[in-house]
Design a protein around this motif. Sequence first.
Motif, PDB file in Angstrom:
ATOM      1  N   ALA A   1      15.405  43.897  59.632  1.00  0.00           N
ATOM      2  CA  ALA A   1      14.850  44.982  60.704  1.00  0.00           C
ATOM      3  C   ALA A   1      14.118  44.499  61.594  1.00  0.00           C
ATOM      4  O   ALA A   1      13.245  44.834  62.992  1.00  0.00           O
ATOM      5  CB  ALA A   1      14.392  46.320  59.739  1.00  0.00           C
ATOM      6  N   GLU A   2      13.037  43.452  60.585  1.00  0.00           N
ATOM      7  CA  GLU A   2      11.567  43.511  61.719  1.00  0.00           C
ATOM      8  C   GLU A   2      12.512  42.457  62.488  1.00  0.00           C
ATOM      9  O   GLU A   2      12.074  42.696  63.586  1.00  0.00           O
ATOM     10  CB  GLU A   2      11.382  42.347  60.379  1.00  0.00           C
ATOM     11  CG  GLU A   2       9.910  43.289  59.418  1.00  0.00           C
ATOM     12  CD  GLU A   2       9.595  42.095  58.321  1.00  0.00           C
ATOM     13  OE1 GLU A   2       9.143  41.077  58.686  1.00  0.00           O
ATOM     14  OE2 GLU A   2       8.723  43.278  57.511  1.00  0.00           O
ATOM     15  N   LEU A   3      12.880  41.808  61.954  1.00  0.00           N
ATOM     16  CA  LEU A   3      13.968  40.565  63.086  1.00  0.00           C
ATOM     17  C   LEU A   3      13.784  41.494  64.167  1.00  0.00           C
ATOM     18  O   LEU A   3      14.364  40.818  65.399  1.00  0.00           O
ATOM     19  CB  LEU A   3      14.628  39.946  62.574  1.00  0.00           C
ATOM     20  CG  LEU A   3      14.161  38.732  61.635  1.00  0.00           C
ATOM     21  CD1 LEU A   3      14.813  37.869  61.044  1.00  0.00           C
ATOM     22  CD2 LEU A   3      13.147  37.185  62.439  1.00  0.00           C
ATOM     23  N   ARG A   4      15.218  42.538  64.298  1.00  0.00           N
ATOM     24  CA  ARG A   4      15.269  42.880  64.854  1.00  0.00           C
ATOM     25  C   ARG A   4      14.391  44.008  66.260  1.00  0.00           C
ATOM     26  O   ARG A   4      14.718  44.146  66.802  1.00  0.00           O
ATOM     27  CB  ARG A   4      17.371  44.450  64.076  1.00  0.00           C
ATOM     28  CG  ARG A   4      17.833  44.713  65.277  1.00  0.00           C
ATOM     29  CD  ARG A   4      18.777  45.530  64.069  1.00  0.00           C
ATOM     30  NE  ARG A   4      19.660  44.619  64.001  1.00  0.00           N
ATOM     31  CZ  ARG A   4      20.694  44.441  63.003  1.00  0.00           C
ATOM     32  NH1 ARG A   4      20.723  45.384  62.682  1.00  0.00           N
ATOM     33  NH2 ARG A   4      21.952  43.578  62.733  1.00  0.00           N
ATOM     34  N   ALA A   5      13.875  44.308  65.371  1.00  0.00           N
ATOM     35  CA  ALA A   5      12.439  44.951  65.925  1.00  0.00           C
ATOM     36  C   ALA A   5      11.706  44.194  66.934  1.00  0.00           C
ATOM     37  O   ALA A   5      11.235  44.321  68.251  1.00  0.00           O
ATOM     38  CB  ALA A   5      11.725  45.350  64.685  1.00  0.00           C
ATOM     39  N   GLN A   6      12.161  42.897  66.229  1.00  0.00           N
ATOM     40  CA  GLN A   6      11.588  41.678  67.052  1.00  0.00           C
ATOM     41  C   GLN A   6      12.358  41.100  68.823  1.00  0.00           C
ATOM     42  O   GLN A   6      11.726  39.994  69.226  1.00  0.00           O
ATOM     43  CB  GLN A   6      11.026  39.974  67.216  1.00  0.00           C
ATOM     44  CG  GLN A   6      10.118  40.362  65.796  1.00  0.00           C
ATOM     45  CD  GLN A   6      10.113  39.495  65.209  1.00  0.00           C
ATOM     46  OE1 GLN A   6      10.569  39.074  64.865  1.00  0.00           O
ATOM     47  NE2 GLN A   6       8.876  39.907  63.616  1.00  0.00           N
TER      48      GLN A   6
ATOM     49  N   ASN B   1      23.820  41.200  60.353  1.00  0.00           N
ATOM     50  CA  ASN B   1      23.142  41.913  59.071  1.00  0.00           C
ATOM     51  C   ASN B   1      23.921  42.369  57.766  1.00  0.00           C
ATOM     52  O   ASN B   1      24.776  43.569  57.914  1.00  0.00           O
ATOM     53  CB  ASN B   1      22.111  43.336  59.335  1.00  0.00           C
ATOM     54  CG  ASN B   1      20.920  43.085  57.598  1.00  0.00           C
ATOM     55  OD1 ASN B   1      20.770  42.558  56.498  1.00  0.00           O
ATOM     56  ND2 ASN B   1      21.072  44.549  58.072  1.00  0.00           N
TER      57      ASN B   1
ATOM     58  N   THR C   1      16.959  43.193  53.483  1.00  0.00           N
ATOM     59  CA  THR C   1      16.881  44.333  54.221  1.00  0.00           C
ATOM     60  C   THR C   1      15.505  44.703  55.418  1.00  0.00           C
ATOM     61  O   THR C   1      15.859  44.768  56.634  1.00  0.00           O
ATOM     62  CB  THR C   1      17.232  45.694  53.657  1.00  0.00           C
ATOM     63  OG1 THR C   1      18.349  45.550  53.081  1.00  0.00           O
ATOM     64  CG2 THR C   1      18.288  46.929  54.320  1.00  0.00           C
ATOM     65  N   SER C   2      14.373  44.632  55.012  1.00  0.00           N
ATOM     66  CA  SER C   2      13.561  44.429  55.717  1.00  0.00           C
ATOM     67  C   SER C   2      13.230  43.179  56.433  1.00  0.00           C
ATOM     68  O   SER C   2      12.681  43.396  57.968  1.00  0.00           O
ATOM     69  CB  SER C   2      12.395  44.153  54.366  1.00  0.00           C
ATOM     70  OG  SER C   2      12.006  45.280  53.772  1.00  0.00           O
ATOM     71  N   ARG C   3      13.700  42.264  55.716  1.00  0.00           N
ATOM     72  CA  ARG C   3      13.322  41.075  57.105  1.00  0.00           C
ATOM     73  C   ARG C   3      14.336  41.505  58.238  1.00  0.00           C
ATOM     74  O   ARG C   3      14.137  40.565  59.298  1.00  0.00           O
ATOM     75  CB  ARG C   3      13.524  40.034  56.153  1.00  0.00           C
ATOM     76  CG  ARG C   3      12.461  39.469  55.391  1.00  0.00           C
ATOM     77  CD  ARG C   3      12.809  38.774  54.472  1.00  0.00           C
ATOM     78  NE  ARG C   3      12.475  36.674  55.471  1.00  0.00           N
ATOM     79  CZ  ARG C   3      12.883  35.485  55.143  1.00  0.00           C
ATOM     80  NH1 ARG C   3      13.425  35.557  53.545  1.00  0.00           N
ATOM     81  NH2 ARG C   3      12.499  34.165  55.853  1.00  0.00           N
TER      82      ARG C   3
ATOM     83  N   GLU D   1      14.065  43.665  50.484  1.00  0.00           N
ATOM     84  CA  GLU D   1      13.252  42.877  50.511  1.00  0.00           C
ATOM     85  C   GLU D   1      14.095  42.051  51.873  1.00  0.00           C
ATOM     86  O   GLU D   1      13.558  42.307  53.593  1.00  0.00           O
ATOM     87  CB  GLU D   1      13.303  41.732  50.159  1.00  0.00           C
ATOM     88  CG  GLU D   1      11.284  40.829  50.579  1.00  0.00           C
ATOM     89  CD  GLU D   1      10.907  39.940  49.350  1.00  0.00           C
ATOM     90  OE1 GLU D   1      10.126  40.762  48.216  1.00  0.00           O
ATOM     91  OE2 GLU D   1      11.427  38.922  49.101  1.00  0.00           O
TER      92      GLU D   1
ATOM     93  N   LYS E   1      19.849  33.243  62.227  1.00  0.00           N
ATOM     94  CA  LYS E   1      19.716  34.694  62.292  1.00  0.00           C
ATOM     95  C   LYS E   1      20.825  35.205  61.845  1.00  0.00           C
ATOM     96  O   LYS E   1      21.257  36.495  62.124  1.00  0.00           O
ATOM     97  CB  LYS E   1      20.114  35.332  63.900  1.00  0.00           C
ATOM     98  CG  LYS E   1      18.813  34.430  64.801  1.00  0.00           C
ATOM     99  CD  LYS E   1      17.357  34.384  63.847  1.00  0.00           C
ATOM    100  CE  LYS E   1      16.242  33.207  64.717  1.00  0.00           C
ATOM    101  NZ  LYS E   1      15.591  32.796  64.077  1.00  0.00           N
TER     102      LYS E   1
END
Length: 399
Positions: free
Chosen positions: A24-29, A35, A20-22, A18, A358
């Motif tokens: 990745a999502e922030l990085r995509a934004q 991390n 790790t996904s958060r 979970e 962050k």
Amino acid sequence: MTEFAERVQRVKPSFTLEMTSRAAELRAQGVDVINFSAGQPDFNTPENIREAAKTAMDNGETKYTAGSGTIELRQAVCTKLKRENQLEVSPERVLISNGEKQSLYLACQTLFQSGDEVLIFKPYWVSFPEFVTLSDATPILIDTDSKNNFEPDFENLKSKITDKVKGIIINSPSNPTGSVWSDEIIINLLGLAKENSWTVISDECYERLVFEGEFTSAQKLSDDHHIGANIITCMSMSKTYAMTGWRIGYAFGEKSIIKAMGKIQGQATSCANAIGQAASVEALIGDQSTVEMMIGKFRERRDLMVSLLNELPGITCDTPGGAFYAFPDFSAYIGKSFRGEKIDDSFVLSDVILNEAKVVTVPGDGFGAPGHIRFSYPLAKNVIREGILRVKKVLEQLN
Ligand code: GLU
């Protein structure tokens, strides 16, 4: 609204994935995220392994393999076990899975059922209790001593023995603490397992990532000390060879158990990914010099991470002997507030650190260790420095 099976309610989500996904999502934004959540090296998979995968694809090794894994890979596992662990294992006692996580899951599905109890040490990797829960058995949590390398509390363990206990899960070097238990401790646990007819599931995912002294596999200790414990050992390609995304792991143990695990795997996923298996043969029997290089880097990064964490006011962090996690105690900050929000536990603290700095970490409560936070440190040194500086600035704002 579709009604889900009861097991969906029973099982908890994976906190490690979970977080790790958060990240990745922030990085995509486009957010500048640091991390420390995922337990994975920042290195790419070594070139010789990547080349072996390309060759396998070009040669048409793109089909189903034998359910328990290609004979080449099972043989390569045996070669590796002899070379590095001084264990004589034949290929029919080896099962190749889609990541070691699947091997562990299959072992629990094969060995445990409703009414059974399984011993797990706290702090535990987030998935251990859930594997047991998904097998309908009950996880029984055993204390360890955080002041003493998170070693097992044998008194606590003995007080929890009932005739329902069918198994015990051990994990040294440990995720999340990084602690490496002494041979003596493992020998004592294996002795107890033999005496009580428990099967031991030994997660040896981090066996190569030991920074001081030698690692000895539980199976080798059992053989050398004539204990005769029933052990299913699970090992991974992910951490040693920077292959987390390839999803290849393996288990070895008593032939009938491995066969039964293979039967469930055959119905669940047919076989592990063929290209990953071909690449894993090269990983296990090819040049090992990159592994040595990576271990050297992890050691330097560990030393940096631990010293920076210990410089933070109120934080204590022992030097872990293995894996690539630091597991400092942040309890001095639990109970404080951030801009009026009370920090009730490590979930809230980890969240505040993520939102404000962050910086992504994994809260210790997810591992059954309130007050702690896990930092995965296989990252470049400048990233580690920047991440801890950001954490420091957040901590300064707590009151
Ligand atoms: N084992 C790794 C970790 O703890 C990978 C994520 C997972 O599958 O839990 O971060």
